[in-house]
Design an enzyme around this catalytic site. Structure first.
Site, PDB file in Angstrom:
ATOM      1  N   TRP A 262     -16.482  11.351 -12.323  1.00 11.63           N
ATOM      2  CA  TRP A 262     -15.832  11.715 -11.245  1.00 11.63           C
ATOM      3  C   TRP A 262     -14.992  12.374 -10.686  1.00 11.63           C
ATOM      4  O   TRP A 262     -14.033  13.237  -9.561  1.00 11.63           O
ATOM      5  CB  TRP A 262     -14.901  10.479 -11.910  1.00 11.63           C
ATOM      6  CG  TRP A 262     -13.944  10.426 -12.623  1.00 11.63           C
ATOM      7  CD1 TRP A 262     -13.469  10.488 -14.433  1.00 11.63           C
ATOM      8  CD2 TRP A 262     -12.494  11.496 -12.694  1.00 11.63           C
ATOM      9  NE1 TRP A 262     -12.962  11.343 -14.256  1.00 11.63           N
ATOM     10  CE2 TRP A 262     -11.836  11.800 -14.380  1.00 11.63           C
ATOM     11  CE3 TRP A 262     -11.658  12.052 -11.724  1.00 11.63           C
ATOM     12  CZ2 TRP A 262     -10.421  12.658 -13.869  1.00 11.63           C
ATOM     13  CZ3 TRP A 262     -10.491  13.232 -12.178  1.00 11.63           C
ATOM     14  CH2 TRP A 262      -9.971  13.221 -13.351  1.00 11.63           C
TER      15      TRP A 262
ATOM     16  N   TRP B  70     -21.405  11.747 -18.995  1.00 13.84           N
ATOM     17  CA  TRP B  70     -21.723  11.641 -17.241  1.00 13.84           C
ATOM     18  C   TRP B  70     -22.677  12.539 -17.276  1.00 13.84           C
ATOM     19  O   TRP B  70     -23.115  13.298 -18.158  1.00 13.84           O
ATOM     20  CB  TRP B  70     -20.808  12.042 -16.679  1.00 13.84           C
ATOM     21  CG  TRP B  70     -19.232  11.706 -16.789  1.00 13.84           C
ATOM     22  CD1 TRP B  70     -18.260  12.259 -17.579  1.00 13.84           C
ATOM     23  CD2 TRP B  70     -18.613  10.908 -16.438  1.00 13.84           C
ATOM     24  NE1 TRP B  70     -16.655  10.926 -17.498  1.00 13.84           N
ATOM     25  CE2 TRP B  70     -17.315  10.474 -16.393  1.00 13.84           C
ATOM     26  CE3 TRP B  70     -19.240   9.526 -15.351  1.00 13.84           C
ATOM     27  CZ2 TRP B  70     -16.666   8.749 -15.781  1.00 13.84           C
ATOM     28  CZ3 TRP B  70     -18.935   8.112 -14.908  1.00 13.84           C
ATOM     29  CH2 TRP B  70     -17.801   8.110 -14.828  1.00 13.84           C
TER      30      TRP B  70
ATOM     31  N   ASN C 178     -11.173   3.057   3.109  1.00 12.24           N
ATOM     32  CA  ASN C 178     -10.542   3.026   2.269  1.00 12.24           C
ATOM     33  C   ASN C 178     -11.672   1.941   1.296  1.00 12.24           C
ATOM     34  O   ASN C 178     -11.978   2.190   0.200  1.00 12.24           O
ATOM     35  CB  ASN C 178      -9.084   2.287   2.125  1.00 12.24           C
ATOM     36  CG  ASN C 178      -8.593   2.319   0.516  1.00 12.24           C
ATOM     37  OD1 ASN C 178      -8.446   3.138  -0.038  1.00 12.24           O
ATOM     38  ND2 ASN C 178      -8.608   1.074  -0.268  1.00 12.24           N
TER      39      ASN C 178
ATOM     40  N   TRP D 231      -9.846   7.687  -7.708  1.00 13.71           N
ATOM     41  CA  TRP D 231     -11.076   8.101  -8.628  1.00 13.71           C
ATOM     42  C   TRP D 231     -11.812   7.794  -9.322  1.00 13.71           C
ATOM     43  O   TRP D 231     -11.916   6.809 -10.720  1.00 13.71           O
ATOM     44  CB  TRP D 231     -11.998   9.215  -8.178  1.00 13.71           C
ATOM     45  CG  TRP D 231     -12.136   9.647  -7.004  1.00 13.71           C
ATOM     46  CD1 TRP D 231     -11.754  10.135  -5.861  1.00 13.71           C
ATOM     47  CD2 TRP D 231     -13.878  10.081  -6.599  1.00 13.71           C
ATOM     48  NE1 TRP D 231     -12.994  10.304  -4.643  1.00 13.71           N
ATOM     49  CE2 TRP D 231     -14.079   9.895  -5.676  1.00 13.71           C
ATOM     50  CE3 TRP D 231     -14.517   9.258  -7.690  1.00 13.71           C
ATOM     51  CZ2 TRP D 231     -15.029  10.384  -5.146  1.00 13.71           C
ATOM     52  CZ3 TRP D 231     -16.335   9.438  -7.065  1.00 13.71           C
ATOM     53  CH2 TRP D 231     -16.649   9.764  -5.864  1.00 13.71           C
TER      54      TRP D 231
ATOM     55  N   GLU E  73       0.839  -1.043   0.316  1.00 13.96           N
ATOM     56  CA  GLU E  73       0.146  -0.057  -0.203  1.00 13.96           C
ATOM     57  C   GLU E  73       1.518   1.616  -0.098  1.00 13.96           C
ATOM     58  O   GLU E  73       0.023   2.719  -0.741  1.00 13.96           O
ATOM     59  CB  GLU E  73      -1.092   0.168   1.147  1.00 13.96           C
ATOM     60  CG  GLU E  73      -1.981  -1.024   0.940  1.00 13.96           C
ATOM     61  CD  GLU E  73      -2.954  -0.828  -0.137  1.00 13.96           C
ATOM     62  OE1 GLU E  73      -3.358   0.309   0.074  1.00 13.96           O
ATOM     63  OE2 GLU E  73      -2.896  -2.288  -0.909  1.00 13.96           O
TER      64      GLU E  73
ATOM     65  N   TRP F 239       1.997   1.826  -3.730  1.00 14.21           N
ATOM     66  CA  TRP F 239       0.438   2.305  -4.298  1.00 14.21           C
ATOM     67  C   TRP F 239       0.650   4.067  -3.979  1.00 14.21           C
ATOM     68  O   TRP F 239       0.280   5.020  -4.554  1.00 14.21           O
ATOM     69  CB  TRP F 239      -0.634   1.609  -3.651  1.00 14.21           C
ATOM     70  CG  TRP F 239      -1.312   0.428  -4.418  1.00 14.21           C
ATOM     71  CD1 TRP F 239      -0.879  -1.032  -4.293  1.00 14.21           C
ATOM     72  CD2 TRP F 239      -2.008   0.573  -5.837  1.00 14.21           C
ATOM     73  NE1 TRP F 239      -1.307  -1.514  -5.137  1.00 14.21           N
ATOM     74  CE2 TRP F 239      -2.064  -0.378  -6.007  1.00 14.21           C
ATOM     75  CE3 TRP F 239      -1.997   1.437  -7.121  1.00 14.21           C
ATOM     76  CZ2 TRP F 239      -3.025  -1.249  -7.183  1.00 14.21           C
ATOM     77  CZ3 TRP F 239      -2.672   1.099  -8.266  1.00 14.21           C
ATOM     78  CH2 TRP F 239      -2.877  -0.436  -8.293  1.00 14.21           C
TER      79      TRP F 239
END
Length: 471
Positions: A356, A303, A338, A379, A272, A275
């Site tokens: 988004w 959208w 998360n 996102w 993590e 990431w």
């Protein structure tokens, strides 16, 4: 006496602070300064929870500096003008600071360097927020990685810098004027009941507590939103209350003394951390992701306009218990687990078909740990438009997600009091048409199965083409 300024930004600590140690070793007197931005409630990239945490962190930093012979100098307004003025006032020969990973911070560094050069003052910028930054982890041809797994393997092969200690005596002159430390009341900020204690000492206590036990079950429990199942260190890394080098080194040392069969939690947590750095390098190489889809073929999607649907999502009033629990947790505490960040993000983009960017902004305005790179990456992953993203046809079902990760409904009941008397088995399936889970709770605002088909059609549209240049 040679004087050097240390400009605090995302490094509000004394321990293993690269630029602060450099300033202390290069000068007889160090002037630690923080420049307050002209914060407004409508700011795109921050909000009340983060500003409140900043106030506490600065108060803690000021106390810690005093123990090292320093004084935190507070200035406000344009950082370039404030720092150039402070350099003139103190006769400083250099300003040391740790590099900002965000595009705005990088642009300020460039402007500051130019302005200081005309004053004969050097700007010295250091790596501190990441183990590896910018173009340190690239392919053999120098191109950046677009997929996490090969990036993480390349990241792991690179040598790691060991953490260092605190600086020596800073000897900040008493004659330098300073603004008072900011307070939440000064800014008229709300009180977040679940906000964690701010400051380096509190962050170190959280790190110690996590490494003493919870990290070993991290791989198995990190997706469960009820209770404290993650490290809760994200805001501490965001504000630099902890050194990433120290955190990584302690994880590696812990792994060495842990039997192989019990290391999975440690290894998952380190992944993590990688990431986090993957998203940093994406933002460095492709800063346009803050405005555009990383995947150029998916720009121009149809959208829907936000409107009332977006407002219900923001308020946690969608009729989907796991979504509403997460959104209410965010509003009340400035934090969201998360797993539920993914659930709520995918619900907004795949069930409500809302851009988004709307959700990205909302999260940044409400998260205490809001990190521009990670938030954008998360996102775009959920929307199916980003680097290493979930394929557009992978659409999470909020009902099955809550059954899988909150089977007893503990998390839902914590944040949605209207549902506290509803049996667990009823919390994970849509009620029959015309019925409600509870009298005071709304019916689901959409039919997930139908909206899934709408999303698939939107992504498969034949008339969508990538007509813009890559980021």
């Amino acid at each position: 006496m040679k004087t050097v300024i240390h400009w605090f930004r995302r490094d509000l600590r004394l321990t293993d602070n690269t630029a602060l140690r450099a300033a202390a070793s290069a000068a007889q007197a160090v002037v630690p300064v923080y420049v307050l931005s002209e914060w407004k409630a409508s700011h795109r990239w921050t909000g009340e929870a983060r500003q409140q945490f900043l106030c506490g962190s600065l108060e803690s930093l000021a106390r810690n500096l005093a123990t090292a012979g320093g004084r935190l100098i507070v200035r406000a307004g344009d950082p370039v003008a404030a720092l150039v003025g402070l350099a003139r006032e103190t006769g400083a020969t250099a300003i040391c600071t740790n590099r900002d990973p965000d595009p705005h911070g990088a642009s300020v560094e460039r402007l500051l360097e130019t302005s200081l050069a005309s004053e004969g003052v050097e700007l010295r910028v250091f790596k501190d927020h990441a183990m590896h930054e910018r173009a340190e982890v690239v392919k053999n041809d120098g191109a950046p990685y677009r997929v996490f797994t090969p990036y993480s393997k390349a990241w792991a092969r690179l040598a790691k810098t060991a953490p260092a200690g605190k600086p020596g005596n800073l000897r900040t002159p008493d004659s330098i004027t300073t603004l008072p430390l900011p307070t939440p009341r000064h800014w008229g900020l709300a009180s977040f009941t679940g906000t964690l204690e701010a400051g380096e000492r509190a962050a170190r206590r959280r790190m110690d507590a996590f490494l003493k036990g919870p990290i070993f079950s991290y791989a198995d429990r990190r997706n469960l939103p009820a209770g404290t199942t993650t490290s809760r260190l994200s805001q501490d890394l965001r504000f630099g209350l902890l050194s990433i080098r120290e955190l990584y080194a302690r994880c590696v040392a812990l792994a060495r003394e842990t039997p192989a069969r019990e290391r999975r939690g440690i290894e998952t947590f380190i992944s993590e951390l990688v990431w986090r750095e993957f998203y940093f390098q994406i933002l460095h190489h492709a800063p346009g992701v803050l405005e555009l889809e990383f995947n150029a073929k998916l720009r121009g999607l149809g959208w829907h306009k936000p409107g009332g649907a977006f407002e219900r999502w923001c308020a946690g009033d969608t009729g989907f218990p796991i979504v509403d629990a997460a959104m209410r947790q965010l509003l009340a505490t400035g934090f969201m687990h998360n797993r539920t960040r993914m659930i709520t993000a995918m619900f907004l983009t795949k069930d409500l078909h809302i851009d988004w960017r709307q959700g990205e902004r909302w999260f940044m305005q409400h998260l205490t740990d809001g990190e521009i790179a990670s938030n954008n990456g998360g996102w775009q992953w959920s929307a199916g438009t980003g680097a290493d993203a979930a394929p557009y046809f992978r659409i999470q079902n909020p009902w099955t997600q809550s059954l899988r990760f909150d089977p007893e409904g503990t998390y839902i009941r914590d944040w949605v009091p209207e549902l506290r008397e509803v049996p667990s088995n009823r919390l994970h399936a849509a009620p029959a048409p015309g019925q409600r889970l509870a009298p005071a709770y709304p019916t689901p605002m959409v039919d997930h199965a139908r909206e899934r088909e709408v999303t698939l059609a939107m992504f498969r549209a034949d008339d969508r083409t990538a007509t813009v240049a890559p980021l």
